[in-house]
Design a protein around this motif. Structure first.
Motif, PDB file in Angstrom:
ATOM      1  N   GLU A   1       0.858  -1.181   0.000  1.00  0.00           N
ATOM      2  CA  GLU A   1       0.000   0.000   0.000  1.00  0.00           C
ATOM      3  C   GLU A   1       0.899   1.237   0.000  1.00  0.00           C
ATOM      4  N   HIS A   2       0.657   2.162  -0.946  1.00  0.00           N
ATOM      5  CA  HIS A   2       1.504   3.357  -1.053  1.00  0.00           C
ATOM      6  C   HIS A   2       0.639   4.600  -1.111  1.00  0.00           C
ATOM      7  N   ILE A   3       1.255   5.734  -0.835  1.00  0.00           N
ATOM      8  CA  ILE A   3       0.606   7.038  -0.934  1.00  0.00           C
ATOM      9  C   ILE A   3       1.230   7.756  -2.130  1.00  0.00           C
ATOM     10  N   GLY A   4       0.410   8.307  -3.009  1.00  0.00           N
ATOM     11  CA  GLY A   4       0.929   8.995  -4.181  1.00  0.00           C
ATOM     12  C   GLY A   4       1.427   8.017  -5.228  1.00  0.00           C
ATOM     13  N   ASP A   5       2.475   8.416  -5.946  1.00  0.00           N
ATOM     14  CA  ASP A   5       3.027   7.561  -6.993  1.00  0.00           C
ATOM     15  C   ASP A   5       3.600   6.285  -6.392  1.00  0.00           C
ATOM     16  N   PRO A   6       3.437   5.150  -7.082  1.00  0.00           N
ATOM     17  CA  PRO A   6       3.989   3.897  -6.546  1.00  0.00           C
ATOM     18  C   PRO A   6       5.517   3.940  -6.544  1.00  0.00           C
ATOM     19  N   PRO A   7       6.135   3.307  -5.555  1.00  0.00           N
ATOM     20  CA  PRO A   7       7.601   3.271  -5.526  1.00  0.00           C
ATOM     21  C   PRO A   7       8.142   2.454  -6.698  1.00  0.00           C
ATOM     22  N   MET A   8       9.320   2.823  -7.151  1.00  0.00           N
ATOM     23  CA  MET A   8       9.968   2.108  -8.251  1.00  0.00           C
ATOM     24  C   MET A   8      10.597   0.825  -7.704  1.00  0.00           C
ATOM     25  N   MET A   9       9.772  -0.227  -7.629  1.00  0.00           N
ATOM     26  CA  MET A   9      10.235  -1.497  -7.091  1.00  0.00           C
ATOM     27  C   MET A   9       9.569  -2.624  -7.869  1.00  0.00           C
ATOM     28  N   ASP A  10      10.353  -3.606  -8.246  1.00  0.00           N
ATOM     29  CA  ASP A  10       9.802  -4.779  -8.906  1.00  0.00           C
ATOM     30  C   ASP A  10       9.101  -5.641  -7.870  1.00  0.00           C
ATOM     31  N   LEU A  11       7.829  -5.906  -8.072  1.00  0.00           N
ATOM     32  CA  LEU A  11       7.073  -6.690  -7.106  1.00  0.00           C
ATOM     33  C   LEU A  11       7.579  -8.116  -6.999  1.00  0.00           C
ATOM     34  N   ASP A  12       8.129  -8.662  -8.076  1.00  0.00           N
ATOM     35  CA  ASP A  12       8.658 -10.023  -7.994  1.00  0.00           C
ATOM     36  C   ASP A  12       9.868 -10.087  -7.065  1.00  0.00           C
ATOM     37  N   ASN A  13      10.690  -9.047  -7.059  1.00  0.00           N
ATOM     38  CA  ASN A  13      11.836  -9.016  -6.144  1.00  0.00           C
ATOM     39  C   ASN A  13      11.382  -8.855  -4.698  1.00  0.00           C
ATOM     40  N   LEU A  14      10.351  -8.058  -4.484  1.00  0.00           N
ATOM     41  CA  LEU A  14       9.791  -7.903  -3.148  1.00  0.00           C
ATOM     42  C   LEU A  14       9.258  -9.241  -2.645  1.00  0.00           C
ATOM     43  N   ALA A  15       8.495  -9.929  -3.480  1.00  0.00           N
ATOM     44  CA  ALA A  15       7.932 -11.223  -3.088  1.00  0.00           C
ATOM     45  C   ALA A  15       9.034 -12.215  -2.734  1.00  0.00           C
ATOM     46  N   LYS A  16      10.076 -12.289  -3.533  1.00  0.00           N
ATOM     47  CA  LYS A  16      11.165 -13.229  -3.262  1.00  0.00           C
ATOM     48  C   LYS A  16      11.833 -12.920  -1.926  1.00  0.00           C
ATOM     49  N   ALA A  17      12.106 -11.644  -1.654  1.00  0.00           N
ATOM     50  CA  ALA A  17      12.742 -11.263  -0.387  1.00  0.00           C
ATOM     51  C   ALA A  17      11.861 -11.641   0.800  1.00  0.00           C
ATOM     52  N   LEU A  18      10.561 -11.384   0.705  1.00  0.00           N
ATOM     53  CA  LEU A  18       9.665 -11.680   1.816  1.00  0.00           C
ATOM     54  C   LEU A  18       9.475 -13.179   2.018  1.00  0.00           C
ATOM     55  N   LEU A  19       9.352 -13.936   0.926  1.00  0.00           N
ATOM     56  CA  LEU A  19       9.225 -15.387   1.060  1.00  0.00           C
ATOM     57  C   LEU A  19      10.488 -15.995   1.661  1.00  0.00           C
ATOM     58  N   ASP A  20      11.653 -15.506   1.245  1.00  0.00           N
ATOM     59  CA  ASP A  20      12.908 -15.983   1.831  1.00  0.00           C
ATOM     60  C   ASP A  20      12.977 -15.673   3.319  1.00  0.00           C
ATOM     61  N   ALA A  21      12.438 -14.515   3.725  1.00  0.00           N
ATOM     62  CA  ALA A  21      12.495 -14.103   5.127  1.00  0.00           C
ATOM     63  C   ALA A  21      11.632 -14.973   6.033  1.00  0.00           C
ATOM     64  N   ILE A  22      10.492 -15.453   5.537  1.00  0.00           N
ATOM     65  CA  ILE A  22       9.588 -16.212   6.404  1.00  0.00           C
ATOM     66  C   ILE A  22       9.773 -17.722   6.308  1.00  0.00           C
ATOM     67  N   LYS A  23      10.538 -18.190   5.315  1.00  0.00           N
ATOM     68  CA  LYS A  23      10.740 -19.640   5.239  1.00  0.00           C
ATOM     69  C   LYS A  23      11.556 -20.086   6.450  1.00  0.00           C
ATOM     70  N   GLY A  24      11.218 -21.251   6.930  1.00  0.00           N
ATOM     71  CA  GLY A  24      11.840 -21.753   8.144  1.00  0.00           C
ATOM     72  C   GLY A  24      11.073 -21.363   9.391  1.00  0.00           C
ATOM     73  N   PHE A  25      10.168 -20.410   9.262  1.00  0.00           N
ATOM     74  CA  PHE A  25       9.329 -20.005  10.384  1.00  0.00           C
ATOM     75  C   PHE A  25       7.860 -20.343  10.125  1.00  0.00           C
ATOM     76  N   VAL A  26       7.405 -20.166   8.889  1.00  0.00           N
ATOM     77  CA  VAL A  26       6.015 -20.435   8.526  1.00  0.00           C
ATOM     78  C   VAL A  26       5.913 -21.755   7.768  1.00  0.00           C
ATOM     79  N   PHE A  27       6.737 -21.916   6.766  1.00  0.00           N
ATOM     80  CA  PHE A  27       6.833 -23.160   6.003  1.00  0.00           C
ATOM     81  C   PHE A  27       8.314 -23.493   5.875  1.00  0.00           C
ATOM     82  N   HIS A  28       8.607 -24.725   5.471  1.00  0.00           N
ATOM     83  CA  HIS A  28       9.998 -25.165   5.398  1.00  0.00           C
ATOM     84  C   HIS A  28      10.747 -24.577   4.209  1.00  0.00           C
ATOM     85  N   ASP A  29      10.050 -24.419   3.085  1.00  0.00           N
ATOM     86  CA  ASP A  29      10.706 -23.946   1.868  1.00  0.00           C
ATOM     87  C   ASP A  29       9.689 -23.179   1.025  1.00  0.00           C
TER      88      ASP A  29
END
Length: 118
Positions: free
Chosen positions: A62-90
């Motif tokens: 969720e953003h205010i104004g213009d969306p940030p210049m960020m690739d959503l696929d890179n965001l998803a990969k970083a977040l999935l890597d961060a929660i693996k091992g805590f929520v699911f194994h892989d």
């Protein structure tokens, strides 16, 4: 639904449906989120243990104004890597993934994770 566990910019809670994680603020650096969320889970999380099986994940930026210049696929990969091992194994257990951005009332990222029943 359990109470929020909060540390800095990250908070999380479990419910009967799954897990909800909220990160306050946005940056264009996707790599910023992986250590932030990983350290929250490593130091603060006392929720359930990682499990096997398929999972669904919704990531909403969720953003205010213009969306940030960020690739959503890179965001998803970083977040999935961060929660693996805590929520699911892989992160290969993620069978359904929705990543979206939209203009809203605040700058934050919300992640919902739940086991898929097949």
């Amino acid at each position: 639904m359990s109470d929020w566990i909060t540390s800095g910019k990250v908070k999380a809670r479990e419910s009967a449906e799954g897990l909800e994680i909220v990160i306050d603020g946005l940056t264009t650096q996707g790599r910023y989120y992986k250590p932030l969320v990983y350290e929250f889970f490593r130091k603060e999380w006392r929720g359930g243990r990682p499990a096997w099986g398929d999972y669904g994940v919704d990531i909403r930026m969720e953003h205010i104004g213009d969306p940030p210049m960020m690739d959503l696929d890179n965001l998803a990969k970083a977040l999935l890597d961060a929660i693996k091992g805590f929520v699911f194994h892989d992160d290969s257990q993620v069978a359904r993934l929705l990543v979206e951005r939209f203009e809203g009332a605040r700058e934050q990222i919300t992640i919902r994770v739940w086991p898929l029943k097949r």
